[in-house]
Design an enzyme around this catalytic site. Structure first.
Site, PDB file in Angstrom:
ATOM      1  N   TYR A  63       8.043  -2.598   2.901  1.00  0.00           N
ATOM      2  CA  TYR A  63       8.722  -1.621   2.063  1.00  0.00           C
ATOM      3  C   TYR A  63       9.946  -0.968   2.697  1.00  0.00           C
ATOM      4  CZ  TYR A  63       4.713  -2.400  -0.865  1.00  0.00           C
ATOM      5  OH  TYR A  63       3.768  -3.007  -1.644  1.00  0.00           O
ATOM      6  N   PHE A 103      -3.499   5.858  -2.088  1.00  0.00           N
ATOM      7  CA  PHE A 103      -3.481   5.558  -3.534  1.00  0.00           C
ATOM      8  C   PHE A 103      -2.953   4.148  -3.753  1.00  0.00           C
ATOM      9  CE2 PHE A 103       0.216   8.009  -2.223  1.00  0.00           C
ATOM     10  CZ  PHE A 103       1.279   7.249  -2.656  1.00  0.00           C
ATOM     11  N   ARG A 146      10.346 -15.350  -4.935  1.00  0.00           N
ATOM     12  CA  ARG A 146      11.086 -15.597  -6.174  1.00  0.00           C
ATOM     13  C   ARG A 146      11.809 -14.339  -6.654  1.00  0.00           C
ATOM     14  NH1 ARG A 146       7.624 -19.599 -10.146  1.00  0.00           N
ATOM     15  NH2 ARG A 146       6.554 -20.826  -8.540  1.00  0.00           N
TER      16      ARG A 146
END
Length: 432
Positions: free
Chosen positions: A147, A432, A115
């Protein structure tokens, strides 16, 4: 912007009004992240308090996406359909340590995939980070394919090291310095200083968040923000008595075999300190193997041993991913070799690093300037290639062979490599 009933907002990192526990919105955000990573048991009030303290120390910005169309009799309206977190630390690029915008806790529920939620969150956040003056953004990705489309390039690899300690483990170098076992809580005043010395000297190292100190001291365990009574710790002192490294570890149990001592964290400010910590770990009675996470792709331990076959590796995977936001600021902080110049043309679908850049290199340092669009380029790359080029994760020939860097017909690849190729590989010892 997201359409329909979806809305984006920040979640306050605070306690609820007139209460000592975390606010309901914060609790819903944390539990949304935990569920996204398959930790289905909701956080207790005590765990939420620990997380809140840690997030406040990191000055995290927490973002959520809510869907107001969900039936309120079925779903708590505070529960987000997507989460996104950021905080600021630093990245060692080689010649300098620069501010870095770190992205974490990214989740999207399966009911809300495709979306445009992640694209909206990521694109807006990276634009704000550039406007705020960050040269780079970084993350550690659980899925490698997500990514790249946002301009992040892989810059480090990590693996788990396994040391066979059955029998006498012999090192080439004689023992030096000393090891001291101590209660993990004693690391509260030690761990951060040792890590900062490592961080200042290791290309690819990224600054640590508050959670690492809590893990090192045993306040947090492997599974989350609860005490770890099994944790043990030791520090390495050099010949002058200065602490140069520390290690935390747990006994892996009598089953399965081999009987293993599991390193949780090993930080060494010097290579000698790291070698001597492994000598210490190899000396425990009844232990057959030592495992150590976050080992570098070129870990030197096999070279330290008379029998290098004692060392094996598993679980090699991508580690740190970096997104260049400001090409001049990032590449000014890079190491180079020799003296020379070249022009690099960068294409960036998000428009953050687009352009042509001139690099004037003198004695291993560069001055980087943005050039007119019509300037001829010695090499061209997509923004994804900037990260491995910046950190020296791959040599010039490798980037060209991979199709990530395209030299012009007049460019001498050997001359380019002589300027850009760096020894070793970047290494980050935390996620992280």
């Amino acid at each position: 912007m997201l359409g329909g009933h979806l809305r984006i907002g920040n979640v306050a990192v605070e306690r609820g009004a007139d209460t000592d526990v975390a606010s309901p919105g914060y609790a819903a955000w944390v539990n949304g992240v935990w569920e996204g990573f398959y930790h289905y048991k909701p956080a207790s009030d005590g765990q939420l308090e620990q997380m809140l303290q840690s997030h406040q120390a990191d000055e995290r910005v927490l973002t959520a996406v809510w869907d107001d169309s969900r039936p309120r009799d079925l779903v708590d309206p505070l529960v987000p359909v997507a989460t996104y977190g950021t905080f600021a630390k630093t990245l060692n690029i080689g010649a300098a340590v620069v501010p870095a915008h770190l992205v974490t806790s990214v989740t999207v529920r399966p009911t809300h995939r495709r979306r445009g939620i992640l694209r909206e969150l990521m694109s807006a956040d990276l634009s704000r980070a550039k406007q705020a003056g960050y040269p780079v953004a970084a993350l550690t990705a659980s899925e490698a394919t997500i990514y790249g489309r946002f301009g992040f390039g892989r810059v480090t690899e990590t693996q788990t090291l396994h040391l066979d300690v059955r029998g006498d483990v012999r090192f080439h170098a004689p023992a030096t310095g000393s090891m001291v076992q101590l209660a993990p809580g004693k690391l509260a005043g030690i761990a951060n200083g040792v890590f900062e010395r490592f961080h200042s000297t290791r290309r690819g190292s990224v600054g640590r968040q508050e959670a690492y100190l809590r893990h090192a001291t045993g306040a947090w365990g492997e599974e989350g923000p609860e005490p770890e009574p099994k944790l043990r710790a030791a520090v390495y002192l050099d010949g002058s008595g200065e602490i140069q490294g520390y290690v935390t570890y747990v006994f892996g149990g009598w089953d399965p075999k081999p009987i293993t001592l599991k390193v949780r964290d090993l930080v060494a400010a010097t290579e000698v300190a790291r070698r001597e910590i492994f000598r210490f770990l190899a000396s425990f009675d009844l232990i057959e193997s030592v495992s150590c996470p976050f080992a570098a792709a070129n870990d030197p331990l096999p070279w330290a041993l008379e029998n290098p076959a004692r060392v094996g590796f598993s679980e090699r995977e991508h580690g740190l991913w970096v997104r260049v936001l400001d090409v001049p600021a990032a590449f000014d902080a890079r190491e180079y070799r020799g003296t020379g110049s070249f022009t690099l043309a960068v294409t960036d679908p998000l428009g953050l690093a687009d352009g042509r850049y001139g690099l004037e290199i003198r004695d291993g340092r560069a001055t980087v300037t943005a050039l007119a669009e019509a300037s001829p380029a010695d090499a061209t790359c997509d923004v994804v290639a900037l990260a491995p080029l910046l950190l020296g994760s791959c040599d010039t020939a490798g980037l060209i062979a991979a199709g990530l860097l395209e030299p012009s017909s007049h460019t001498s690849v050997a001359a380019l490599a002589a300027l850009l190729d760096l020894p070793g590989v970047p290494h980050a010892i935390n996620g992280f």
